[in-house]
Design a protein around this motif. Structure first.
Motif, PDB file in Angstrom:
ATOM      1  N   GLY A 119       0.778  -1.758  -0.036  1.00 37.91           N
ATOM      2  CA  GLY A 119       0.134   0.137   0.071  1.00 37.91           C
ATOM      3  C   GLY A 119       1.082   1.703   0.156  1.00 37.91           C
ATOM      4  O   GLY A 119       2.324   1.537   0.575  1.00 37.91           O
ATOM      5  N   GLY A 120       0.187   1.979  -0.379  1.00 35.50           N
ATOM      6  CA  GLY A 120       0.854   4.221  -0.616  1.00 35.50           C
ATOM      7  C   GLY A 120       1.024   4.273   0.752  1.00 35.50           C
ATOM      8  O   GLY A 120      -0.415   4.381   1.541  1.00 35.50           O
ATOM      9  N   GLY A 121       2.205   5.111   1.252  1.00 39.43           N
ATOM     10  CA  GLY A 121       1.717   5.625   2.122  1.00 39.43           C
ATOM     11  C   GLY A 121       0.973   6.845   2.042  1.00 39.43           C
ATOM     12  O   GLY A 121       0.349   7.947   1.214  1.00 39.43           O
ATOM     13  N   GLY A 122       0.268   7.741   3.594  1.00 39.50           N
ATOM     14  CA  GLY A 122      -0.851   8.901   3.237  1.00 39.50           C
ATOM     15  C   GLY A 122       0.412   9.705   3.254  1.00 39.50           C
ATOM     16  O   GLY A 122       1.437  10.142   3.805  1.00 39.50           O
ATOM     17  N   GLY A 123      -0.228  11.287   2.544  1.00 42.21           N
ATOM     18  CA  GLY A 123       0.330  13.077   2.674  1.00 42.21           C
ATOM     19  C   GLY A 123       0.334  13.589   3.876  1.00 42.21           C
ATOM     20  O   GLY A 123      -0.623  13.003   4.806  1.00 42.21           O
ATOM     21  N   SER A 124       1.617  13.826   4.580  1.00 41.11           N
ATOM     22  CA  SER A 124       1.031  15.046   5.058  1.00 41.11           C
ATOM     23  C   SER A 124       0.571  16.613   5.491  1.00 41.11           C
ATOM     24  O   SER A 124       0.303  16.946   4.296  1.00 41.11           O
ATOM     25  CB  SER A 124       2.543  14.976   6.038  1.00 41.11           C
ATOM     26  OG  SER A 124       3.647  15.975   5.451  1.00 41.11           O
ATOM     27  N   THR A 125       0.306  16.727   6.658  1.00 38.23           N
ATOM     28  CA  THR A 125       1.038  18.204   7.054  1.00 38.23           C
ATOM     29  C   THR A 125       2.050  18.696   6.367  1.00 38.23           C
ATOM     30  O   THR A 125       3.086  18.300   6.123  1.00 38.23           O
ATOM     31  CB  THR A 125      -0.050  18.912   8.152  1.00 38.23           C
ATOM     32  OG1 THR A 125       1.209  17.834   9.224  1.00 38.23           O
ATOM     33  CG2 THR A 125      -1.508  18.103   8.306  1.00 38.23           C
ATOM     34  N   ASP A 126       2.150  20.212   6.224  1.00 36.24           N
ATOM     35  CA  ASP A 126       2.762  21.286   6.009  1.00 36.24           C
ATOM     36  C   ASP A 126       4.160  20.704   7.236  1.00 36.24           C
ATOM     37  O   ASP A 126       3.610  21.200   8.451  1.00 36.24           O
ATOM     38  CB  ASP A 126       2.354  22.518   6.710  1.00 36.24           C
ATOM     39  CG  ASP A 126       4.094  23.374   6.148  1.00 36.24           C
ATOM     40  OD1 ASP A 126       4.701  23.001   5.213  1.00 36.24           O
ATOM     41  OD2 ASP A 126       3.367  24.503   6.345  1.00 36.24           O
ATOM     42  N   GLY A 127       5.079  20.367   7.082  1.00 33.57           N
ATOM     43  CA  GLY A 127       6.212  20.604   8.295  1.00 33.57           C
ATOM     44  C   GLY A 127       5.899  19.558   9.522  1.00 33.57           C
ATOM     45  O   GLY A 127       6.922  19.170  10.041  1.00 33.57           O
ATOM     46  N   ALA A 128       5.606  18.195   8.130  1.00 36.58           N
ATOM     47  CA  ALA A 128       6.290  16.869   8.521  1.00 36.58           C
ATOM     48  C   ALA A 128       5.869  15.993   7.741  1.00 36.58           C
ATOM     49  O   ALA A 128       5.743  16.192   6.016  1.00 36.58           O
ATOM     50  CB  ALA A 128       4.185  16.398   9.337  1.00 36.58           C
ATOM     51  N   ALA A 129       6.297  14.540   7.871  1.00 35.14           N
ATOM     52  CA  ALA A 129       6.631  13.656   7.104  1.00 35.14           C
ATOM     53  C   ALA A 129       5.705  13.028   6.404  1.00 35.14           C
ATOM     54  O   ALA A 129       4.671  12.557   7.239  1.00 35.14           O
ATOM     55  CB  ALA A 129       7.658  12.796   7.458  1.00 35.14           C
ATOM     56  N   GLY A 130       5.683  12.200   5.283  1.00 37.84           N
ATOM     57  CA  GLY A 130       4.228  11.507   4.519  1.00 37.84           C
ATOM     58  C   GLY A 130       4.196  10.153   5.229  1.00 37.84           C
ATOM     59  O   GLY A 130       6.138   9.643   5.627  1.00 37.84           O
ATOM     60  N   GLY A 131       3.982   9.414   5.283  1.00 42.04           N
ATOM     61  CA  GLY A 131       3.555   7.910   5.151  1.00 42.04           C
ATOM     62  C   GLY A 131       4.763   6.975   4.700  1.00 42.04           C
ATOM     63  O   GLY A 131       4.884   7.312   3.262  1.00 42.04           O
ATOM     64  N   ASN A 132       5.262   6.239   4.844  1.00 40.69           N
ATOM     65  CA  ASN A 132       6.082   5.158   4.475  1.00 40.69           C
ATOM     66  C   ASN A 132       5.268   4.785   3.781  1.00 40.69           C
ATOM     67  O   ASN A 132       4.072   4.037   4.255  1.00 40.69           O
ATOM     68  CB  ASN A 132       6.673   4.508   5.058  1.00 40.69           C
ATOM     69  CG  ASN A 132       8.079   5.189   5.928  1.00 40.69           C
ATOM     70  OD1 ASN A 132       8.411   6.611   5.389  1.00 40.69           O
ATOM     71  ND2 ASN A 132       8.346   5.134   7.440  1.00 40.69           N
ATOM     72  N   GLY A 133       5.127   4.058   2.565  1.00 41.68           N
ATOM     73  CA  GLY A 133       4.682   3.266   2.116  1.00 41.68           C
ATOM     74  C   GLY A 133       4.897   1.477   2.405  1.00 41.68           C
ATOM     75  O   GLY A 133       5.973   1.430   2.873  1.00 41.68           O
ATOM     76  N   GLY A 134       3.821   0.512   2.492  1.00 45.12           N
ATOM     77  CA  GLY A 134       4.071  -0.899   2.797  1.00 45.12           C
ATOM     78  C   GLY A 134       5.096  -1.399   1.526  1.00 45.12           C
ATOM     79  O   GLY A 134       4.809  -1.539   0.375  1.00 45.12           O
ATOM     80  N   SER A 135       5.186  -2.462   2.862  1.00 46.12           N
ATOM     81  CA  SER A 135       6.464  -3.494   1.816  1.00 46.12           C
ATOM     82  C   SER A 135       5.515  -4.489   0.932  1.00 46.12           C
ATOM     83  O   SER A 135       4.512  -4.522   0.856  1.00 46.12           O
ATOM     84  CB  SER A 135       7.287  -4.035   2.955  1.00 46.12           C
ATOM     85  OG  SER A 135       6.741  -5.036   4.077  1.00 46.12           O
ATOM     86  N   GLY A 136       6.606  -5.007   0.296  1.00 49.20           N
ATOM     87  CA  GLY A 136       5.258  -5.863  -0.907  1.00 49.20           C
ATOM     88  C   GLY A 136       5.721  -6.998  -0.513  1.00 49.20           C
ATOM     89  O   GLY A 136       5.287  -7.625   0.487  1.00 49.20           O
ATOM     90  N   VAL A 137       5.412  -8.436  -1.327  1.00 45.84           N
ATOM     91  CA  VAL A 137       4.859  -9.826  -0.891  1.00 45.84           C
ATOM     92  C   VAL A 137       4.995 -10.201  -1.982  1.00 45.84           C
ATOM     93  O   VAL A 137       4.410 -10.349  -3.714  1.00 45.84           O
ATOM     94  CB  VAL A 137       4.009 -10.038  -0.131  1.00 45.84           C
ATOM     95  CG1 VAL A 137       2.488  -9.853  -1.320  1.00 45.84           C
ATOM     96  CG2 VAL A 137       3.615 -10.855   0.995  1.00 45.84           C
ATOM     97  N   VAL A 138       5.722 -11.401  -1.854  1.00 43.00           N
ATOM     98  CA  VAL A 138       5.872 -12.924  -2.868  1.00 43.00           C
ATOM     99  C   VAL A 138       5.400 -14.145  -2.757  1.00 43.00           C
ATOM    100  O   VAL A 138       5.485 -14.597  -1.401  1.00 43.00           O
ATOM    101  CB  VAL A 138       7.083 -12.895  -3.953  1.00 43.00           C
ATOM    102  CG1 VAL A 138       6.768 -13.873  -4.995  1.00 43.00           C
ATOM    103  CG2 VAL A 138       7.188 -11.475  -4.558  1.00 43.00           C
ATOM    104  N   ILE A 139       3.845 -13.874  -3.368  1.00 42.09           N
ATOM    105  CA  ILE A 139       3.508 -15.322  -2.976  1.00 42.09           C
ATOM    106  C   ILE A 139       3.473 -16.408  -4.297  1.00 42.09           C
ATOM    107  O   ILE A 139       3.394 -15.863  -5.354  1.00 42.09           O
ATOM    108  CB  ILE A 139       1.806 -15.804  -2.397  1.00 42.09           C
ATOM    109  CG1 ILE A 139       1.885 -14.876  -1.239  1.00 42.09           C
ATOM    110  CG2 ILE A 139       0.859 -16.505  -2.107  1.00 42.09           C
ATOM    111  CD1 ILE A 139       0.699 -14.352  -1.004  1.00 42.09           C
TER     112      ILE A 139
END
Length: 301
Positions: free
Chosen positions: A243-263
């Motif tokens: 999954g993609g990470g969420g955007g932040s407000t001014d002066g903060a970090a965006g959320g990290n993306g989620g790792s992948g998987v192989v099945i």
């Protein structure tokens, strides 16, 4: 006795090994199903757009970007096949979110999700594209493009003056991210539900974009965004869902993306793999042997 001593003849008989009929005959699969999801992109820092989901390629259920399901992968007995599980992109303060990393199974590669844009920028291209940012009165930043048969594009930010504008959501495997509207952040694009692991799981949802009054919602597996003037970081995408990470407000970090998987799965009438590395989880259910990799490694049939 001869003056030359006693001679002794020694005869040696060597027989080739023959099977007794009790030994099992190896029965490896000739092809396997797979789900390969890359790491999701991070959300943008500073009124950021949502991160795009990691690219999704699959022989089961559905594939990303509205493409056709792929064919099972032919495998050769005794050859180790490489598995690479891509990490999610990292969010930082005041800059675009980083793209996620690719995931790979043998010859199959899924592309990391595009990072969401920071203030006034456009989302990055990726497996699914990152969302564009609010531009504080100018034309909003555009969403990044997705990769064919892997994911969808991110949504655009708008030009409403800060602090009342909105940024776009990151693209998901099945739908595009929504554009920012008024002061409401764009929602992340929808992921897909696939049952290759033995139960239905949602993968590859986009992250939500920042909104001045209402945060953009995330699709399942993606991260939700922050709202207002903050500083508040976006939330991270779910690990091993791409999954993609969420955007932040001014002066903060965006959320990290989620790792992948192989099945990987194949019929349980065949033998289990003869070797693995990377400590995959192995289960046998529903008529299939299933190997789920959450870290990089290899598998030999």
């Amino acid at each position: 006795m001869s003056r030359f001593g006693t001679r002794t003849r020694v005869s040696t008989y060597t027989s080739a090994w023959m099977p007794t009929g009790d030994e099992p005959v190896p029965n490896p699969p000739s092809s396997v199903d797979y789900l390969v999801i890359a790491g999701g992109g991070a959300g943008g820092g500073s009124v950021g757009g949502g991160g795009g989901a990691g690219g999704l390629r699959s022989t089961v259920g559905t594939t990303g970007g509205g493409g056709s399901l792929e064919s099972a992968l032919a495998v050769a007995s005794g050859s180790a096949l490489t598995v690479t599980v891509g990490g999610g992109g990292t969010g930082s303060v005041g800059v675009d979110g980083a793209n996620g990393s690719n995931s790979v199974f043998s010859s199959i590669t899924s592309t990391g999700g595009g990072g969401g844009a920071a203030n006034m920028g456009s989302g990055a291209v990726g497996g699914s594209g990152g969302g564009g940012a609010n531009s504080n009165g100018g034309a909003g930043g555009g969403g990044g493009a997705g990769t064919a048969n892997q994911g969808r594009a991110g949504g655009s930010g708008n030009g409403v003056a800060y602090p009342n504008g909105a940024s776009g959501g990151g693209g998901g495997a099945s739908t595009v991210g929504s554009a920012g509207s008024g002061a409401t952040g764009g929602a992340g694009g929808s992921g897909v539900s696939i049952s290759i692991s033995g139960s239905s799981v949602s993968y590859a949802g986009g992250g939500g974009g920042w909104g001045g009054s209402t945060a953009g919602s995330a699709s399942s597996g993606g991260g939700s965004s922050a709202t207002g003037t903050g500083p508040t970081s976006g939330t991270a995408g779910t690990a091993n869902r791409g999954g993609g990470g969420g955007g932040s407000t001014d002066g903060a970090a965006g959320g990290n993306g989620g790792s992948g998987v192989v099945i990987i799965r194949y019929a349980d009438t065949f033998d289990l793999a003869v070797a693995t590395t990377g400590s995959p989880t192995q289960t046998t259910t529903g008529g299939y042997h299933i190997y789920q990799f959450t870290a990089s490694g290899s598998i030999t049939f």
